[in-house]
Design a protein around this motif. Structure first.
Motif, short mmCIF file in Angstrom:
data_model
loop_
_atom_site.label_atom_id
_atom_site.label_comp_id
_atom_site.label_asym_id
_atom_site.label_seq_id
_atom_site.Cartn_x
_atom_site.Cartn_y
_atom_site.Cartn_z
N ALA A 86 -33.36 46.03 15.14
CA ALA A 86 -33.29 47.47 14.89
C ALA A 86 -31.89 48.02 15.14
O ALA A 86 -31.43 48.93 14.44
N ASP A 87 -31.18 47.48 16.14
CA ASP A 87 -29.81 47.94 16.38
C ASP A 87 -28.92 47.61 15.20
O ASP A 87 -28.00 48.38 14.85
N ASP A 88 -29.17 46.48 14.56
CA ASP A 88 -28.42 46.11 13.37
C ASP A 88 -28.67 47.10 12.24
O ASP A 88 -27.77 47.41 11.45
N ALA A 89 -29.90 47.59 12.16
CA ALA A 89 -30.21 48.60 11.15
C ALA A 89 -29.39 49.87 11.37
O ALA A 89 -28.87 50.47 10.42
N SER A 90 -29.26 50.28 12.63
CA SER A 90 -28.44 51.46 12.93
C SER A 90 -27.00 51.25 12.50
O SER A 90 -26.37 52.14 11.92
N VAL A 116 -32.95 49.88 -7.70
CA VAL A 116 -32.11 49.38 -6.61
C VAL A 116 -30.75 48.90 -7.08
O VAL A 116 -29.92 48.50 -6.25
N ASP A 117 -30.49 48.92 -8.38
CA ASP A 117 -29.19 48.47 -8.88
C ASP A 117 -28.06 49.27 -8.22
O ASP A 117 -28.14 50.50 -8.07
N GLY A 118 -27.01 48.57 -7.82
CA GLY A 118 -25.86 49.22 -7.20
C GLY A 118 -26.00 49.47 -5.72
O GLY A 118 -25.08 50.00 -5.09
N THR A 119 -27.13 49.11 -5.13
CA THR A 119 -27.35 49.34 -3.71
C THR A 119 -26.98 48.11 -2.88
O THR A 119 -26.72 47.03 -3.42
N ILE A 120 -26.98 48.29 -1.57
CA ILE A 120 -26.99 47.16 -0.64
C ILE A 120 -28.45 46.84 -0.37
O ILE A 120 -29.20 47.68 0.10
N LEU A 121 -28.86 45.62 -0.70
CA LEU A 121 -30.24 45.21 -0.54
C LEU A 121 -30.46 44.73 0.89
O LEU A 121 -29.76 43.85 1.38
N VAL A 122 -31.44 45.33 1.55
CA VAL A 122 -31.69 45.06 2.97
C VAL A 122 -32.96 44.22 3.11
O VAL A 122 -34.05 44.65 2.70
N GLY A 224 -46.21 57.61 1.03
CA GLY A 224 -45.29 58.30 0.13
C GLY A 224 -44.05 57.51 -0.21
O GLY A 224 -43.10 58.06 -0.78
N GLY A 225 -44.04 56.22 0.13
CA GLY A 225 -42.91 55.37 -0.22
C GLY A 225 -41.89 55.24 0.90
O GLY A 225 -42.07 55.77 2.00
N GLY A 226 -40.79 54.56 0.61
CA GLY A 226 -39.80 54.24 1.63
C GLY A 226 -38.48 54.94 1.45
O GLY A 226 -37.42 54.39 1.79
N ASP A 227 -38.51 56.18 0.96
CA ASP A 227 -37.29 56.90 0.63
C ASP A 227 -36.65 57.68 1.77
O ASP A 227 -35.58 58.26 1.58
N TYR A 228 -37.24 57.71 2.95
CA TYR A 228 -36.89 58.74 3.93
C TYR A 228 -36.18 58.19 5.16
O TYR A 228 -35.48 58.93 5.85
N ALA A 229 -36.37 56.92 5.45
CA ALA A 229 -35.81 56.30 6.64
C ALA A 229 -35.97 54.79 6.50
O ALA A 229 -36.66 54.31 5.61
N LEU A 230 -35.34 54.05 7.40
CA LEU A 230 -35.50 52.60 7.43
C LEU A 230 -36.53 52.28 8.51
O LEU A 230 -36.28 52.47 9.70
N VAL A 231 -37.69 51.82 8.10
CA VAL A 231 -38.76 51.49 9.05
C VAL A 231 -38.50 50.09 9.61
O VAL A 231 -38.33 49.13 8.86
N THR A 232 -38.46 50.00 10.94
CA THR A 232 -38.25 48.71 11.59
C THR A 232 -39.53 48.13 12.17
O THR A 232 -39.62 46.92 12.39
N ALA A 233 -40.53 48.96 12.42
CA ALA A 233 -41.83 48.50 12.92
C ALA A 233 -42.86 49.58 12.67
O ALA A 233 -42.52 50.76 12.49
#
Length: 480
Positions: A86-90, A116-122, A224-233
């Motif tokens: 999770a720290d790496d995500a930050s 997702v074209d043009g993004t950094i894929l996580v 509602g999808g994953g557009d709002y934050a990076l979920v780590t758990a």
């Protein structure tokens, strides 16, 4: 399992698993684009920004790492980052903010799109914590955990999650998209069982999101999808089960009318614990077949009694029904777990009329490999305070084909559109968010009022557009 035509069943099993894999190598080569060049230099700072593995377009392994599970989509991304924790995500989010980059989080990519074209894929596969609490009947899992891992850990305690049909599907993406389970008729959407999310927000800050701490964001994350934050758990409820009975029955395709009649009869009055899928199957090397996949949350004798109408249909090729641990849920259908080039279209059906049945039984399905009608209803019809909401539709249809070549893709598309036109009166024009195809957008999944509320939450929590899901709630075409 019956053995009278065992050879045919073995051929079917082999080719069913190949259906979505045939042509994968050809497709990957045909879709590959030249992603070397300016992106590599632009994001060289990623290596010092994060501790996880970073792959840029100039690196060996980049082309493989950027591929989603569904190989029909060529993801032209700037870089691939495999988070360490999770720290790496930050740290990655802070890099994205400073560099003006967009992040697309994708554990494995069962439902990818070109957004997702043009993004950094996580990639989150290293966030693999699985913690089961039998006392509170709850689970806590990292963002890279699959349903197979959860079911394996929960099953010894007599518990189950609201799991998907494939053990290879990630829990987080599935839940963020709503999650339509074998057990949805009993427990509702998977997202309805979510109780907390650990996230990193667009400023790189870690937060625990619950109904009381951040009610709007919690609502959005529950389907509602994953557009709002990076979920780590995430954390979610588990449910006690007294038993799980289920499996697959197969007949020659000539029995399709009788199997459909029994399917309609049983699903019209089924208890919430029972779910059925009716399928037409066409595989190379095996005769056309009709099948029923089923699960029943209860004992074997009660399950067999509920399904007895199928026992009067002669000529059955195979019957794998058994009492099983919930860890073996994925065996019910045996969906492929290896990356595959699939074109599928899923749509809720407001009914299954005699005219619809005639279309399904008489129209040639070639070149599609499978047509499936899945049983809904039960708890899904009840009000749900989550973006997917209640579902009045009693069924949904899934039209599936393998497309390893451009000609196969065009042929699949033509046949899918023919079926949709023939079923026009029963179609809802709605597809669950987690089942959207690459040619669809969030508009095809969410009611306008829900979509507008999600857009407002997106603008509040991610005003600079750091995050982009496979099916963005803001401009679904541009992803902005």
């Amino acid at each position: 399992m019956s053995t009278g035509q065992g050879g045919k069943y073995e051929d079917f099993e082999l080719n069913r698993r190949r259906l979505f894999a045939v042509g994968g190598g050809f497709l990957a080569a045909a879709c590959a684009t030249d992603t070397s060049g300016p992106h590599a230099a632009d994001d060289s700072g990623l290596r010092s920004a994060v501790r996880g593995r970073v792959l840029l377009p100039v690196d060996n392994g980049f082309d493989q790492a950027r591929k989603p599970w569904n190989l029909t989509v060529d993801q032209s991304v700037r870089a691939v980052v495999e988070l360490a924790d999770a720290d790496d995500a930050s740290a990655l989010i802070r890099y994205a903010q400073d560099a003006g980059r967009v992040l697309a989080v994708q554990p494995n990519g069962h439902n990818p799109s070109r957004a997702v074209d043009g993004t950094i894929l996580v990639r989150t596969n290293r966030l693999n914590e699985v913690r089961i609490d039998p006392g509170t009947r709850s689970a806590r899992v990292g963002a890279g955990v699959t349903w197979g891992q959860v079911q394996a850990a929960a099953s010894p305690h007599g518990l189950t999650g609201v799991a998907g049909s494939s053990p290879a599907v990630g829990v987080t993406g599935y839940t963020l998209g709503g999650g339509l389970s074998w057990f949805a008729r009993r427990f509702g959407w998977a997202c309805d069982s979510a109780t907390a999310f650990d996230i990193v927000d667009a400023d790189g800050r870690t937060r625990r999101v619950t109904a009381s701490s951040e009610p709007d964001l919690f609502w959005a994350l529950r389907g509602g999808g994953g557009d709002y934050a990076l979920v780590t758990a995430l954390e979610f409820a588990l449910y006690p089960v007294s038993g799980l009975y289920g499996g697959k029955m197969l007949w020659p395709v000539e029995s399709a009318p009788q199997v459909m009649a029994a399917f309609r009869e049983i699903t019209a009055a089924a208890p919430d614990e029972l779910t059925l899928w009716w399928s037409l199957l066409r595989m190379d090397g095996a005769p056309p077949m009709v099948g029923i996949d089923t699960t029943y949350l209860g004992d074997a004798s009660a399950g067999r009694a509920l399904l007895r109408s199928f026992d009067s249909i002669g000529g059955r090729i195979a019957d794998t029904r058994r009492l099983m641990p919930t860890a073996d849920l994925g065996d019910t259908v045996g969906e492929p777990t290896d990356p595959s080039p699939i074109r599928s279209h899923v749509e809720l059906l407001n009914g299954l009329t005699d005219s619809d049945v005639e279309t399904l039984l008489t129209k040639s399905m070639e070149p599609l490999g499978a047509i499936q009608i899945r049983h809904l209803g039960g708890a899904l019809t009840r009000p749900s305070d989550s973006p997917p909401g209640g579902v009045a539709a009693p069924y949904y249809i899934s039209l599936i084909g393998s497309q390893g070549t451009p000609d196969a893709a065009a042929a699949n598309e033509n046949r899918i559109q023919e079926y949709l036109a023939a079923l026009a009166r029963s179609r809802s024009r709605r597809t669950p968010l987690s089942l959207l195809s690459p040619v669809q957008t969030a508009i095809d999944a969410l009611d306008p009022g829900i979509l507008n509320r999600l857009r407002a939450i997106k603008s509040s929590w991610d005003p600079n557009g750091v995050f982009r899901s496979n099916f963005p709630v803001l401009d679904p075409v541009a992803g902005r």
